[in-house]
Design an enzyme around this catalytic site. Structure first.
Site, PDB file in Angstrom:
ATOM      1  N   GLY A  58       0.956  -1.335  -0.020  1.00  0.00           N
ATOM      2  CA  GLY A  58       0.159   0.127   0.168  1.00  0.00           C
ATOM      3  C   GLY A  58       1.053   1.335  -0.065  1.00  0.00           C
ATOM      4  O   GLY A  58       0.351   2.235   0.259  1.00  0.00           O
ATOM      5  N   GLY A  59       2.054   1.131  -0.556  1.00  0.00           N
ATOM      6  CA  GLY A  59       2.903   2.479  -0.544  1.00  0.00           C
ATOM      7  C   GLY A  59       3.266   3.022   0.749  1.00  0.00           C
ATOM      8  O   GLY A  59       4.544   3.857   0.677  1.00  0.00           O
ATOM      9  N   LEU A  65      12.617   2.963 -10.523  1.00  0.00           N
ATOM     10  CA  LEU A  65      12.218   2.938 -11.956  1.00  0.00           C
ATOM     11  C   LEU A  65      11.629   4.749 -11.708  1.00  0.00           C
ATOM     12  O   LEU A  65      10.920   4.629 -10.969  1.00  0.00           O
ATOM     13  CB  LEU A  65      11.328   2.067 -12.536  1.00  0.00           C
ATOM     14  CG  LEU A  65      11.692   0.753 -12.504  1.00  0.00           C
ATOM     15  CD1 LEU A  65      10.663  -0.318 -13.220  1.00  0.00           C
ATOM     16  CD2 LEU A  65      13.085   0.585 -13.353  1.00  0.00           C
ATOM     17  N   GLU A  87       1.146  -7.621  -9.702  1.00  0.00           N
ATOM     18  CA  GLU A  87       1.171  -6.212 -10.136  1.00  0.00           C
ATOM     19  C   GLU A  87       2.755  -5.922 -10.936  1.00  0.00           C
ATOM     20  O   GLU A  87       3.643  -6.830 -10.219  1.00  0.00           O
ATOM     21  CB  GLU A  87       1.193  -5.455  -8.845  1.00  0.00           C
ATOM     22  CG  GLU A  87      -0.222  -5.198  -8.408  1.00  0.00           C
ATOM     23  CD  GLU A  87      -0.189  -4.243  -7.060  1.00  0.00           C
ATOM     24  OE1 GLU A  87      -1.335  -3.647  -7.125  1.00  0.00           O
ATOM     25  OE2 GLU A  87       0.645  -3.792  -6.589  1.00  0.00           O
ATOM     26  N   ARG A 114      -6.067 -11.158  -3.276  1.00  0.00           N
ATOM     27  CA  ARG A 114      -7.421 -10.841  -2.743  1.00  0.00           C
ATOM     28  C   ARG A 114      -8.023 -10.155  -3.838  1.00  0.00           C
ATOM     29  O   ARG A 114      -7.445 -10.069  -5.100  1.00  0.00           O
ATOM     30  CB  ARG A 114      -7.370  -9.749  -1.765  1.00  0.00           C
ATOM     31  CG  ARG A 114      -6.758  -8.705  -1.935  1.00  0.00           C
ATOM     32  CD  ARG A 114      -6.701  -7.424  -1.168  1.00  0.00           C
ATOM     33  NE  ARG A 114      -5.631  -6.641  -1.183  1.00  0.00           N
ATOM     34  CZ  ARG A 114      -5.870  -5.584  -1.952  1.00  0.00           C
ATOM     35  NH1 ARG A 114      -6.861  -5.392  -2.741  1.00  0.00           N
ATOM     36  NH2 ARG A 114      -4.889  -4.488  -2.343  1.00  0.00           N
TER      37      ARG A 114
END
Lengths: 147, 442
Positions: free
Chosen positions: B163-164, B202, B274, B290
């Site tokens: 979640g960052g 990146l 992801e 999920r």
């Protein structure tokens, strides 16, 4: 038996000319069971006490929570038990007095018996949850009076 | 056989799951907090149980209360939704130990994928390229050695994170020492584990993810990709499919590699792989074990119902279609409308009309609670082409009128109408680029 509802839309001038007392007299002398008047800003509604089929909830001493009564709610989700075992006497009954840290009930959750203890000395005025049924978080369990 | 499902979540996703239950003829029980008593999911469900006060830690994360609620209302399965306990292996284990079906991956799969280092190792095994990076960093010396090897900029990540959170970009060696200490502290605080690793950073990547379904027995299908490059502080704002930057070769490589990974894991249920994509190359980032918030766009182009598939798989009936039977058509775009402050919503007009789907849990007169995330509604449009989809989204957003609380509506309109977004050529920094521009204009 739902009482008939009459809504009288009186012209604002007429309504404003009448006092609440006059309106009440009007209602009492009528055969209406409900009477509602509105002038755009305020609404006034009279309801006649009905007879036997729908008695209004009057004097039911325990349910009428007086200011000095407090409600103990369930801190968890579980099954509510008043007795430590099926054939054992209950921890508390209506009218019992308990001291701080006395057990009030057990709530079974995930195969664990959690005992709920009194946080203050009090008299049990009413038991609000059904034994052996599920209680949810925050559900009222007991109405009590502090001693 | 699943007959009654406990929905252990809130908001629009709880509504989504209740609706799927109704479509499938199943009963639903919503576990809710005191702050959510009057929300749509509670109203639509067959039953509901209050499991705690407004604070998530005491309600939506309260494992004993949630499991008790499921058992006492005679549910046979539990859907964790997204966020909260959906990727908590201990929770999945406890659910199964209580004799309930967990609608999600096996607890051991969640556990494995929850560790980014383990997940990266699994991805490598499946032949997925990963961003060059380190193992766990024990100290500053090893961090310096790795950074020199990878070349700055690098990014520090909490291995247990997501979640960052707990990520720090390092551009020069001088920044390494203090940031490593902070990253370790944050990781311990947020995730209870101070394990940190380093990856090559990146600069302007695209965030592209592949939606998958596995039956738990090695059968895996994909439902194409979602491009979630428009983000603010690593929080997704817009999602679209197909991605405007993938050609068929790259798409085939990414989806095939993802399917292989899920086959190796014998993955059960819905999940997402992801990736970061830059200059025609793709790098594995992580698996979300999920359902995802942005799942409706994949449903739109594949004519599949992901929540229904999750329930079907959990019942042991497998996936309803084979890969060959799925045909993708058209384009879909999702816009997240967020509240920028809590409060009473005095007007809540949302769009409708052909090819517009709205997922929300709010109505006029309701309150956006300060206790939870700020998502108000998801607007999802479908169209034959990206251009038509963007136009339809702008039409839809033009119908929105929300009063009482500030929202990101105007910001979203600005992004979607921008030449950069229309061009399809931008990185995950689009939000910052456009908003800085906006501020300098003012």
């Amino acid at each position: 038996m739902s009482p008939m509802l009459y809504i009288l839309k009186l012209p604002m001038k007429n309504l404003n000319d009448l006092t609440v007392e006059e309106l009440l007299h009007l209602f009492e002398s009528s055969t209406l069971s409900e009477f509602e008047v509105a002038n755009g800003e305020q609404t006034l509604r009279f309801v006649r006490g009905t007879g036997a089929p729908n008695p209004p909830p009057v004097i039911e001493a325990p349910k009428k929570k007086a200011d000095d009564l407090e409600v103990i709610t369930s801190p968890i989700v579980g099954t509510f038990y008043l007795t430590p075992a099926p054939d054992a006497p209950p921890y508390v009954r209506v009218g019992s007095t308990v001291n701080t840290a006395d057990t009030l009930c057990t709530i079974e959750a995930m195969k664990l018996m959690n005992t709920l203890e009194a946080e203050f000395s009090c008299e049990i005025v009413e038991i609000l949850a059904q034994p052996e049924k599920m209680v949810e978080f925050g559900q009222p369990l007991f109405a009590v009076k502090r001693i | 056989m699943i007959k009654r499902i406990l929905v252990a979540n809130r908001g629009e996703i709880a509504v989504r799951i209740v609706r799927a239950c109704k479509d499938l003829g199943l009963q639903s029980v919503v576990a809710f907090s005191e702050a959510d008593r009057n929300t749509l999911a509670v109203r639509l469900a067959d039953h509901s149980v209050c499991v705690g006060p407004a604070q998530s830690a005491l309600s939506y994360l309260n494992i004993p209360n949630i499991i008790s609620a499921a058992i006492l209302t005679r549910c046979d399965a539990l859907h964790p939704g997204v966020g909260f306990l959906s990727e908590n292996a201990d929770f999945a284990t406890a659910v199964e130990a209580a004799g309930l079906i967990f609608i999600g991956p096996r607890p051991e799969t969640i556990e494995l994928l929850g560790s980014k280092l383990h997940a990266r190792a699994k991805a490598l095994e499946a032949g997925l390229p990963i961003t060059p990076g380190s193992d766990s960093l024990p100290d500053l010396a090893s961090a310096k050695k790795w950074a020199a090897k990878l070349g700055y900029p690098v990014i520090l990540k909490a291995s247990a994170g997501g979640g960052g959170r707990g990520m720090r970009i390092i551009r020069k060696e001088e920044q390494l020492e203090s940031n490593l200490a902070l990253a370790k502290k944050e990781a311990l605080l947020f995730f209870g584990d101070d394990c940190i690793h380093m990856e090559k950073f990146l600069e302007r990547p695209r965030h592209v993810e592949v939606q998958l379904l596995g039956d738990g027995d090695g059968q895996v299908i994909h439902l194409g990709e979602r491009d979630c490059s428009v983000q603010r502080n690593h929080q997704k704002l817009l999602e679209e499919t197909p991605s405007p930057i993938l050609d068929n070769t790259l798409r085939a490589q990414m989806t095939e590699a993802s399917v292989t990974l899920f086959q190796n894991l014998r993955y059960r249920g819905a999940g997402t792989v992801e990736f970061l994509v830059e200059d025609g190359a793709f790098y594995f980032m992580e698996v979300n074990a999920r359902l995802q918030v942005e799942h409706p766009i994949s449903e739109a182009i594949s004519a599949m119902d992901l929540v229904a598939e999750q329930i079907r798989i959990a019942s042991g009936k497998g996936i309803s279609k084979r890969q060959e039977a799925i045909s993708f058509s058209g384009y879909s775009l999702e816009c997240r409308l967020n509240g920028l402050g809590a409060g009473l919503i005095t007007r809540f007009d949302l769009p409708a009309g052909p090819h517009v789907r709205v997922d929300t849990f709010l109505q006029e007169g309701m309150t956006l609670s300060p206790y939870y995330d700020s998502l108000l509604a998801k607007i999802i449009v479908t169209a034959p082409t990206r251009k038509e989809g963007i136009d339809r989204m702008l039409r839809s957003l033009g119908e929105v009128c929300i009063e009482g609380i500030p929202t990101n509506l105007e910001e979203q309109k600005m992004i979607i109408a921008s030449a950069q977004f229309r061009s399809g050529r931008f990185g995950t920094d689009l939000y910052e680029t456009l908003c800085v521009k906006e501020i300098t204009h003012v």
